[in-house]
Design a protein around this motif. Sequence first.
Motif, mmCIF file in Angstrom:
data_model
loop_
_atom_site.group_PDB
_atom_site.id
_atom_site.type_symbol
_atom_site.label_atom_id
_atom_site.label_comp_id
_atom_site.label_asym_id
_atom_site.label_seq_id
_atom_site.Cartn_x
_atom_site.Cartn_y
_atom_site.Cartn_z
ATOM 1 N N GLN A 11 5.492 -14.793 -8.528
ATOM 2 C CA GLN A 11 4.946 -15.645 -9.581
ATOM 3 C C GLN A 11 5.236 -17.109 -9.287
ATOM 4 N N ASP A 12 6.435 -17.394 -8.755
ATOM 5 C CA ASP A 12 6.761 -18.768 -8.372
ATOM 6 C C ASP A 12 5.860 -19.230 -7.233
ATOM 7 N N LYS A 14 2.825 -18.122 -6.535
ATOM 8 C CA LYS A 14 1.463 -18.311 -7.050
ATOM 9 C C LYS A 14 1.336 -19.654 -7.755
ATOM 10 N N LYS A 15 2.344 -19.996 -8.562
ATOM 11 C CA LYS A 15 2.303 -21.284 -9.268
ATOM 12 C C LYS A 15 2.262 -22.443 -8.283
ATOM 13 N N GLU A 16 3.072 -22.364 -7.235
ATOM 14 C CA GLU A 16 3.102 -23.435 -6.239
ATOM 15 C C GLU A 16 1.783 -23.491 -5.458
ATOM 16 N N ASP A 18 -1.180 -22.471 -6.536
ATOM 17 C CA ASP A 18 -2.167 -23.013 -7.477
ATOM 18 C C ASP A 18 -2.076 -24.530 -7.549
ATOM 19 N N ARG A 19 -0.848 -25.043 -7.633
ATOM 20 C CA ARG A 19 -0.661 -26.493 -7.702
ATOM 21 C C ARG A 19 -1.229 -27.171 -6.462
ATOM 22 N N SER A 28 -8.052 -23.049 -8.481
ATOM 23 C CA SER A 28 -7.014 -22.105 -8.083
ATOM 24 C C SER A 28 -7.528 -21.222 -6.954
ATOM 25 N N GLU A 35 -0.950 -12.738 -11.487
ATOM 26 C CA GLU A 35 0.113 -13.045 -12.456
ATOM 27 C C GLU A 35 0.949 -11.807 -12.765
#
Length: 147
Positions: A11-12, A14-16, A18-19, A28, A35
């Motif tokens: 999840q971490d 994926k967030k990075e 996406d950013r 994205s 997620e």
Amino acid sequence: MAELTIWRPFQDLKKEMDRLWQEFFGKSYLPERWEVIEWAPAVDVSETDDEVIVKADLPGVKPEEIEINLVDNVLTIKGEKKREAEEKKENYYRVERYYGSFMRAIQLPSEVDVEKVKAQYKDGVLKVTLPKKPEAKKKLIKVEVEK
């Protein structure tokens, strides 16, 4: 007393990702269904002259919770490892075991015969045997030496 938090590396990640993608392309890259993916099993992929063998560590996963697909020479293993009922009397100091949905997509090194694929599950290890198509097997070409 320190608060216990569960580390969810995917999840971490994926967030990075996406950013970064939003920064460069404004959208994205990874779909939202990622997620819910909390962990991914370790796999070994090996090859013989006749077959490709994939072994995946899936301890605690019931065989009926595993889904295996083969499309365009990509083997996908999906499933879910359910969390055991928590014991309310216990004070946890560390939680490292993974629970939840998982997915692994593996690009196979050779074309395989879809009709002959076999999957076995024993002692928490899934073994998928994928026989190669005859045309995908290595052909030995003898070099003749002129005298």
